[in-house]
Design an enzyme around this catalytic site. Structure first.
Site, PDB file in Angstrom:
ATOM      1  N   GLU A   1       0.828  -1.204   0.000  1.00  0.00           N
ATOM      2  CA  GLU A   1       0.000   0.000   0.000  1.00  0.00           C
ATOM      3  C   GLU A   1       0.868   1.262   0.000  1.00  0.00           C
ATOM      4  OE1 GLU A   1      -4.212  -0.594   1.066  1.00  0.00           O
ATOM      5  OE2 GLU A   1      -3.326  -0.995   3.035  1.00  0.00           O
TER       6      GLU A   1
ATOM      7  N   GLU B   1      -4.619  -8.826   2.981  1.00  0.00           N
ATOM      8  CA  GLU B   1      -5.628  -8.492   3.979  1.00  0.00           C
ATOM      9  C   GLU B   1      -6.837  -9.416   3.962  1.00  0.00           C
ATOM     10  OE1 GLU B   1      -3.069  -4.897   3.689  1.00  0.00           O
ATOM     11  OE2 GLU B   1      -3.872  -6.379   2.293  1.00  0.00           O
TER      12      GLU B   1
END
Length: 266
Positions: A120, A140
């Site tokens: 990210e 995730e």
């Protein structure tokens, strides 16, 4: 020069090198790391002597993302920095380049794992080089979590949607060559040389006119979601003033005189 116990800062000429420095945890995110990143981005922008930024990790890893042990109740390292988060509840998003874009070019030098929150943060950088054994991915969903650092918005804008959705929905790891093939990173280099390659790229940027470099970066991002007509108009607004600067005149003069230009950000 700033920094914290989990984020080191050093200068290499006109390049500010920020190093995620928690190798025992594969540089998993911590409060000291986030505070150090936040301050590093702002310090780089405030210092006209800094023309580029390199982000890398210590100990053969880039960043393994969120500290899942802390998330499960083990306690986050660096609680003494909690007051910084209270003073600015957006600090962690700025640190991860979700809510802040440095005006200086940011080059990521990746070795080892660059996963979850690491991938990210990577999406907030401008140029990306990785060692051939580096790994990427957004894990995730495998943990029942959401990649809330910006990936559901940014990733489909940076790589083809089919690849973005596969990465987001499967949570599988990607090798460096595969990440380069889908456009997540720009270049794969031999293991252990990513930082040197990033610094070499930074030196090339540093040799250019800083006002021109910053205007070009700003134009690329601010026109990304515009129509072509609006984008071209905005480009002129950004670009024309550069031609009237002393640096532009110095660039032309240095070319005519066959010497390196001396830019003064003027």
């Amino acid at each position: 020069m700033g920094g914290t116990e989990h984020l080191t800062v050093r200068r290499e000429g006109a390049t500010l090198v920020l190093t995620l420095n928690r190798p025992e945890a594969r540089n998993a995110l911590s409060l000291p790391m986030l505070v150090g990143l936040h301050d590093g981005w702002l310090d780089a922008d405030a210092d006209d002597g800094v023309r580029s930024i390199v982000l890398t990790g210590a100990g053969g890893a880039f960043c393994a993302g969120m500290d899942l042990k802390a998330l499960a109740g083990g306690g986050m390292a660096g609680e003494e920095y909690r007051d910084r988060l209270k003073a600015d509840p957006d600090l962690h998003w700025k640190a991860m380049l979700r809510h802040h874009r440095p005006r200086k070019p940011v080059i990521a030098a990746v070795e080892g794992p660059c996963v979850a929150g690491g991938t990210e943060i990577l999406q907030g950088t401008d140029i990306r080089v990785a060692g051939e054994s580096a790994t990427f991915g957004l894990f995730e969903v495998r943990r029942g979590l959401f990649p809330i650092g910006g990936s559901t918005v940014r990733l489909p804008r940076q790589i083809p949607r089919t690849h973005a959705l596969e990465m987001l929905l499967t949570g599988r790891p990607y090798s460096a060559p595969e990440a380069a093939a889908i456009g997540l990173i720009g270049r794969v280099v031999p293991d252990g040389t990513a930082l040197a390659a990033a610094l070499e790229t930074a030196e090339r940027i540093n040799a250019c006119g800083p006002l021109a470099v910053e205007a070009v970066k700003a134009s690329v991002y601010e026109t990304a979601e515009m129509t072509e007509t609006d984008g071209l108009a905005a480009e002129l607004d950004r670009g024309w003033p550069v031609f009237g600067t002393a640096d532009a005149k110095e660039g032309a003069r240095a070319f005519a005189e066959k010497r390196p230009p001396v830019y003064k950000r003027a």
